[in-house]
Scaffold this motif. Structure first.
Motif, mmCIF file in Angstrom:
data_model
loop_
_atom_site.group_PDB
_atom_site.id
_atom_site.type_symbol
_atom_site.label_atom_id
_atom_site.label_comp_id
_atom_site.label_asym_id
_atom_site.label_seq_id
_atom_site.Cartn_x
_atom_site.Cartn_y
_atom_site.Cartn_z
ATOM 1 N N VAL A 41 0.566 -8.198 12.035
ATOM 2 C CA VAL A 41 -0.056 -7.098 11.297
ATOM 3 C C VAL A 41 -0.134 -7.450 9.814
ATOM 4 O O VAL A 41 -1.153 -7.210 9.155
ATOM 5 C CB VAL A 41 0.726 -5.779 11.487
ATOM 6 N N LEU A 42 0.943 -8.039 9.288
ATOM 7 C CA LEU A 42 0.962 -8.450 7.873
ATOM 8 C C LEU A 42 -0.103 -9.514 7.624
ATOM 9 O O LEU A 42 -0.753 -9.521 6.560
ATOM 10 C CB LEU A 42 2.350 -8.986 7.493
ATOM 11 N N LYS A 43 -0.303 -10.372 8.595
ATOM 12 C CA LYS A 43 -1.334 -11.415 8.466
ATOM 13 C C LYS A 43 -2.726 -10.780 8.381
ATOM 14 O O LYS A 43 -3.567 -11.195 7.571
ATOM 15 C CB LYS A 43 -1.247 -12.377 9.664
ATOM 16 N N VAL A 44 -2.964 -9.753 9.191
ATOM 17 C CA VAL A 44 -4.253 -9.052 9.155
ATOM 18 C C VAL A 44 -4.454 -8.367 7.802
ATOM 19 O O VAL A 44 -5.538 -8.434 7.205
ATOM 20 C CB VAL A 44 -4.334 -8.009 10.294
ATOM 21 N N ILE A 45 -3.392 -7.732 7.313
ATOM 22 C CA ILE A 45 -3.472 -7.067 6.004
ATOM 23 C C ILE A 45 -3.790 -8.087 4.919
ATOM 24 O O ILE A 45 -4.620 -7.844 4.036
ATOM 25 C CB ILE A 45 -2.142 -6.338 5.696
ATOM 26 N N GLY A 46 -3.140 -9.242 4.999
ATOM 27 C CA GLY A 46 -3.387 -10.296 4.013
ATOM 28 C C GLY A 46 -4.825 -10.771 4.016
ATOM 29 O O GLY A 46 -5.439 -10.962 2.962
ATOM 30 N N SER A 47 -5.389 -10.931 5.203
ATOM 31 C CA SER A 47 -6.768 -11.413 5.291
ATOM 32 C C SER A 47 -7.749 -10.349 4.794
ATOM 33 O O SER A 47 -8.746 -10.657 4.156
ATOM 34 C CB SER A 47 -7.102 -11.815 6.730
ATOM 35 N N LYS A 48 -7.445 -9.084 5.061
ATOM 36 C CA LYS A 48 -8.323 -8.004 4.618
ATOM 37 C C LYS A 48 -8.281 -7.808 3.105
ATOM 38 O O LYS A 48 -9.264 -7.384 2.500
ATOM 39 C CB LYS A 48 -7.921 -6.690 5.302
ATOM 40 N N ARG A 49 -7.118 -8.123 2.502
ATOM 41 C CA ARG A 49 -6.948 -7.876 1.071
ATOM 42 C C ARG A 49 -7.083 -9.148 0.223
ATOM 43 O O ARG A 49 -6.707 -9.173 -0.937
ATOM 44 C CB ARG A 49 -5.581 -7.228 0.818
ATOM 45 N N GLY A 50 -7.610 -10.214 0.827
ATOM 46 C CA GLY A 50 -7.904 -11.425 0.067
ATOM 47 C C GLY A 50 -6.715 -12.301 -0.267
ATOM 48 O O GLY A 50 -6.771 -13.116 -1.199
ATOM 49 N N ALA A 51 -5.615 -12.154 0.473
ATOM 50 C CA ALA A 51 -4.436 -12.996 0.240
ATOM 51 C C ALA A 51 -4.595 -14.291 1.029
ATOM 52 O O ALA A 51 -3.902 -14.541 2.012
ATOM 53 C CB ALA A 51 -3.165 -12.255 0.669
ATOM 54 N N ALA A 62 2.586 -10.154 1.521
ATOM 55 C CA ALA A 62 3.774 -9.308 1.365
ATOM 56 C C ALA A 62 3.749 -8.590 0.025
ATOM 57 O O ALA A 62 4.086 -7.397 -0.068
ATOM 58 C CB ALA A 62 5.041 -10.153 1.494
ATOM 59 N N GLU A 63 3.338 -9.299 -1.023
ATOM 60 C CA GLU A 63 3.233 -8.686 -2.353
ATOM 61 C C GLU A 63 2.241 -7.517 -2.346
ATOM 62 O O GLU A 63 2.517 -6.448 -2.910
ATOM 63 C CB GLU A 63 2.787 -9.725 -3.391
ATOM 64 N N VAL A 64 1.102 -7.732 -1.723
ATOM 65 C CA VAL A 64 0.064 -6.694 -1.645
ATOM 66 C C VAL A 64 0.603 -5.463 -0.915
ATOM 67 O O VAL A 64 0.467 -4.326 -1.388
ATOM 68 C CB VAL A 64 -1.191 -7.237 -0.921
ATOM 69 N N PHE A 65 1.221 -5.692 0.238
ATOM 70 C CA PHE A 65 1.727 -4.587 1.048
ATOM 71 C C PHE A 65 2.836 -3.826 0.317
ATOM 72 O O PHE A 65 2.808 -2.584 0.245
ATOM 73 C CB PHE A 65 2.242 -5.107 2.392
ATOM 74 N N LEU A 66 3.817 -4.544 -0.256
ATOM 75 C CA LEU A 66 4.924 -3.879 -0.940
ATOM 76 C C LEU A 66 4.445 -3.119 -2.174
ATOM 77 O O LEU A 66 4.978 -2.054 -2.508
ATOM 78 C CB LEU A 66 6.012 -4.883 -1.318
ATOM 79 N N SER A 67 3.445 -3.651 -2.842
ATOM 80 C CA SER A 67 2.875 -2.944 -3.987
ATOM 81 C C SER A 67 2.277 -1.615 -3.536
ATOM 82 O O SER A 67 2.461 -0.569 -4.180
ATOM 83 C CB SER A 67 1.804 -3.802 -4.665
ATOM 84 N N ASP A 68 1.567 -1.634 -2.416
ATOM 85 C CA ASP A 68 0.979 -0.407 -1.874
ATOM 86 C C ASP A 68 2.058 0.591 -1.461
ATOM 87 O O ASP A 68 1.905 1.803 -1.652
ATOM 88 C CB ASP A 68 0.098 -0.738 -0.663
ATOM 89 N N VAL A 69 3.144 0.067 -0.881
ATOM 90 C CA VAL A 69 4.255 0.933 -0.454
ATOM 91 C C VAL A 69 4.879 1.621 -1.664
ATOM 92 O O VAL A 69 5.120 2.831 -1.676
ATOM 93 C CB VAL A 69 5.330 0.114 0.294
ATOM 94 N N ARG A 70 5.128 0.845 -2.713
ATOM 95 C CA ARG A 70 5.853 1.361 -3.878
ATOM 96 C C ARG A 70 5.012 2.302 -4.733
ATOM 97 O O ARG A 70 5.553 3.194 -5.379
ATOM 98 C CB ARG A 70 6.362 0.183 -4.716
ATOM 99 N N THR A 71 3.713 2.109 -4.745
ATOM 100 C CA THR A 71 2.851 2.970 -5.560
ATOM 101 C C THR A 71 2.357 4.191 -4.792
ATOM 102 O O THR A 71 1.717 5.067 -5.373
ATOM 103 C CB THR A 71 1.629 2.193 -6.076
ATOM 104 N N GLY A 72 2.641 4.241 -3.488
ATOM 105 C CA GLY A 72 2.203 5.369 -2.680
ATOM 106 C C GLY A 72 0.776 5.246 -2.171
ATOM 107 O O GLY A 72 0.196 6.224 -1.695
ATOM 108 N N ALA A 73 0.204 4.040 -2.275
ATOM 109 C CA ALA A 73 -1.195 3.844 -1.863
ATOM 110 C C ALA A 73 -1.390 4.077 -0.364
ATOM 111 O O ALA A 73 -2.482 4.457 0.080
ATOM 112 C CB ALA A 73 -1.653 2.438 -2.239
#
Length: 331
Positions: free
Chosen positions: A231-241, A254-265
């Motif tokens: 799932v993290l791999k899919v998120i990475g590909s969708k968000r340009g990582a 992981a950086e992209v996902f954790l940033s979204d978690v911490r900011t409430g995105a």
């Protein structure tokens, strides 16, 4: 995940809290509303004794209200605990702090007898922001990095209300490994002290289990693999990582996902409930008991070995010629 802290820092914080606790009427404990239990400092709970505590569940805009209400119900009825959802960005909330404090300490609050409150909390929960908001001016350094408060300060909010700040120091050993990860997911632990990918996977498993719809909506997921890594791999590909060749950069993902978690995105969430924490506490106590039993068994097993070694040394000493024997041999 192992989170290590310097014993010297912990001892210094303990001494400061012990010293200040004799001078304060109330503790204002700033918590992260997303982790109401893990963001508490157990050292503070032990040292405050019967001193009342106002728990401000900060970052309420990032928290799931339904789960937050479970914690408010959990603490309701305690004579020494008052808890409220809070945001340092909400002026109405900030203005209510004096009222809440006066409610807990009705016998003080005049210029002659001001309420003496200690602000406490682990790093990165919003202590400095609260101080600045209460005082209406920038007196405490604010930053996204944990542990920016370095020294104790004593400040006057009004003639009848004083603040004492204490450094936000985590305890040196977090006994509950799950709590360690929750602290990491929300950003209380320095990013240099954690493995980004491991923490992201823990956060992803949590959202899959508890807030799946929000996860699917945020990343427009058509399917959700059982494996959080996929799932993290899919998120990475969708968000340009991506690296060259189109391969997903998992650290970047992981950086992209954790940033979204911490900011409430992704959406509001709370990672723990009172019932869940009660279960975890039982497991932690069982693990501690098992560890202690193993230590005692190892110690018991070592006693005969030490005795055997002493016996060998004794026999060896007895077999050696004494100075008198040597003289006899020379005569």
């Amino acid at each position: 995940m192992s989170v290590q802290w310097y014993p010297g820092h912990m001892n210094k914080a303990r001494r400061e809290i012990e010293e200040v606790m004799t001078q304060v009427d109330i503790v204002i404990e700033v918590l992260d509303a997303r982790i109401p239990d893990s963001s508490q400092n157990p050292m503070l709970n032990t040292l405050r004794g019967e001193v009342p505590v106002l728990r401000l569940l900060n970052k309420k805009d990032l928290a799931d209200k339904t789960r937050l209400d479970l914690w408010l119900d959990h603490w309701r009825g305690s004579e020494t605990v008052l808890a409220h959802p809070f945001s340092t960005q909400d002026k109405a909330d900030v203005n209510k702090v004096s009222q809440w404090v006066a409610q807990m300490v009705p016998h003080r609050g005049t210029a002659e007898k001001p309420i003496r409150a200690m602000i406490a909390g682990i790093p990165n929960v919003g202590k400095s922001s609260l101080m600045n908001a209460l005082l209406g001016r920038r007196v405490a350094k604010v930053g996204n990095e944990p542990a920016v408060t370095k020294a104790q300060q004593k400040l006057k909010v009004t003639n009848g209300f004083q603040l004492l700040d204490t450094p936000g120091i985590l305890w040196p050993k977090i006994e509950n490994p799950d709590a360690s990860y929750r602290l990491a997911v929300t950003g209380a632990v320095r990013d240099t002290a954690i493995d980004y990918e491991d923490v992201a996977l823990v956060g992803l498993k949590f959202f899959k289990a508890d807030y799946l719809d929000a996860l699917v909506t945020r990343y427009k997921l058509k399917t959700v693999d059982d494996d959080a890594y996929e799932v993290l791999k899919v998120i990475g590909s969708k968000r340009g990582a991506l690296r060259s060749g189109g391969k997903v950069d998992m650290h970047k993902a992981a950086e992209v996902f954790l940033s979204d978690v911490r900011t409430g995105a992704i959406g509001p969430y709370v990672m723990e409930t009172p019932e869940m924490i009660a279960r975890e506490e039982i497991l932690v106590e069982e693990a501690k008991a098992l560890k202690e039993a193993k230590r005692l068994a190892k110690l018991a097993a070592a006693v005969p070995q030490r005795q055997q070694q002493q016996n060998r040394e004794y026999r060896h000493d007895q077999s050696q010629p004494t100075p008198t024997d040597k003289q006899d041999d020379n005569q």
